[in-house]
Design an enzyme around this catalytic site. Structure first.
Site, PDB file in Angstrom:
ATOM      1  N   LYS A  52       0.244 -25.931  37.395  1.00 12.51           N
ATOM      2  CA  LYS A  52      -1.247 -25.061  37.084  1.00 12.51           C
ATOM      3  C   LYS A  52      -2.037 -26.289  36.615  1.00 12.51           C
ATOM      4  O   LYS A  52      -3.324 -26.153  37.014  1.00 12.51           O
ATOM      5  CB  LYS A  52      -0.755 -24.093  35.922  1.00 12.51           C
ATOM      6  CG  LYS A  52      -0.032 -22.897  36.732  1.00 12.51           C
ATOM      7  CD  LYS A  52       0.464 -21.814  35.549  1.00 12.51           C
ATOM      8  CE  LYS A  52       1.421 -20.995  36.202  1.00 12.51           C
ATOM      9  NZ  LYS A  52       2.237 -20.043  35.309  1.00 12.51           N
ATOM     10  N   GLN A  96       2.985 -19.240  29.115  1.00 17.32           N
ATOM     11  CA  GLN A  96       4.034 -19.272  29.957  1.00 17.32           C
ATOM     12  C   GLN A  96       5.126 -18.408  29.537  1.00 17.32           C
ATOM     13  O   GLN A  96       5.631 -18.723  28.397  1.00 17.32           O
ATOM     14  CB  GLN A  96       4.274 -20.686  30.451  1.00 17.32           C
ATOM     15  CG  GLN A  96       5.378 -20.981  31.237  1.00 17.32           C
ATOM     16  CD  GLN A  96       4.797 -20.695  32.588  1.00 17.32           C
ATOM     17  OE1 GLN A  96       3.721 -20.904  33.229  1.00 17.32           O
ATOM     18  NE2 GLN A  96       5.605 -19.938  33.495  1.00 17.32           N
ATOM     19  N   ASP A 119      -4.040 -14.104  33.402  1.00 16.57           N
ATOM     20  CA  ASP A 119      -2.952 -13.635  33.913  1.00 16.57           C
ATOM     21  C   ASP A 119      -2.945 -12.204  34.169  1.00 16.57           C
ATOM     22  O   ASP A 119      -2.008 -11.568  34.864  1.00 16.57           O
ATOM     23  CB  ASP A 119      -1.578 -13.906  33.095  1.00 16.57           C
ATOM     24  CG  ASP A 119      -0.992 -15.287  33.491  1.00 16.57           C
ATOM     25  OD1 ASP A 119      -0.967 -15.467  34.645  1.00 16.57           O
ATOM     26  OD2 ASP A 119      -0.211 -15.517  32.810  1.00 16.57           O
TER      27      ASP A 119
END
Ligand code: NAP
Length: 291
Positions: A52, A96, A119
């Site tokens: 990412k 994460q 997200d």
């Protein structure tokens, strides 16, 4: 049979993002900034976060990595998230997953500022997505939708079977595909490990989206002629011919199933590359909202 090239489409999207970043810079607008929170030293999580961060560099975004030890307390992590929530330079950030067992994942995700929740896991954004209101859509289902759109696959009225009901893939894609929107309007069934007679459902489906993480689970005898197959699964299996000793496979026995399909995504190179591209697109969206 058409193989859906997620690698190519994701590169197109990254190029579109780069171009917009360049245009923004020329006009004196802010550079999009994505931050990632990584707790502990889980190997795959580190790899995902690095990809990412690297993708950010590729498109001209700023990025920040906040790394914490496995033994960070939930309270301390919440405090750290609070700081990122209040940092005006950061447009969006991700936590994460998975987090260590000592930390309640729900508490953490609930404390992410919904305006920075690229997200799309905060209940406010998840709720908006469910209601069909513009929001940050989770990256993997968003990537699947984008592949369907760019390949102009019309799901209108089609029987679509989603296998797997996780919060990050199966459930959101089942919601999105059933909505009354262009390229959606599918008649969706959501299957999971308690589903009985799965074979009957797969054989009846026009479209199968598999997100279970079982290597080559879906076999030729389970799909009907002309079906559309989207394979989200990513599993490592032993491979003595590879230097690494393993290879990556999806949920679908691609070699044999592909012969019967009209469209199919490969693994690797299908849904996987789309996930990062859509995360960056959400970050750009978050940045635009701050203009
Ligand atoms: P998950 O949270 O482990 O969920 C798996 C789902 O599959 C569960 O709903 C489970 O049912 C269901 N399931 C398991 N075995 C089954 C079976 N034999 N028949 C029917 N349903 C079954 O997984 P996830 O996070 O959604 O990930 C799924 C796969 O996608 C993994 O391989 C993961 O690596 C991959 N993935 C890929 C991307 C990408 O970017 N391409 C992104 C995310 C995930 P229950 O709910 O009943 O347990």
């Amino acid at each position: 049979m058409t193989i859906i090239d997620g690698k190519k489409i994701s590169e197109d999207i990254l190029n579109e993002i780069s171009l917009e970043v360049e245009q923004r810079t020329n006009k004196g607008y802010k550079t999009p900034h994505l931050a990632a929170i990584l707790v502990g030293d889980d190997g795959p999580s580190q790899t995902y976060v690095n990809s990412k961060i690297n993708a950010c560099k590729e498109v001209g975004f700023k990025s920040s990595l906040f790394k914490y030890d496995n033994n960070i307390t939930e309270k301390k992590l919440l405090e750290e998230i609070g700081k990122i929530n209040n940092d005006d330079d950061i447009d969006g950030f991700i936590v994460q997953l998975p987090l260590p067992n000592s930390i309640n994942q729900e508490n953490i995700l609930n404390c992410v500022n919904p305006n920075k929740d690229v997200d799309g896991f905060h209940p406010i954004n998840y709720g908006k997505m469910t209601l069909g209101i513009d929001s940050f859509v989770p990256a993997t289902p968003h990537g699947i939708l984008e592949l369907i759109k760019r390949y102009k696959i019309d799901l209108n009225g089609k029987k679509c079977l989603v296998i797997g009901r996780s919060q990050i893939v199966g459930r959101p894609i089942s919601i999105l595909l059933s909505q009354s929107k262009e390229f959606c309007n599918a008649t969706v069934t959501l299957a999971h490990s308690r589903t009985l007679n799965l074979n009957e459902l797969t054989l009846d489906a026009d479209v199968i989206i598999s997100a279970i993480g079982r290597p080559e689970f879906l076999t030729e005898n389970m799909v009907k002629e002309g079906s559309i197959i989207i394979d989200v699964g990513i599993s490592r299996v032993k491979d003595d011919n590879s230097n690494k000793g393993y290879k990556i496979v999806g949920d679908v026995d691609f070699k044999n199933v592909s012969k019967k399909t009209s469209f199919i995504t490969p693994v690797p190179g299908g849904v996987g590359p789309m996930t990062i591209a859509m995360l960056l697109r959400n970050t750009l969206l978050a940045c635009r909202k701050n203009d």
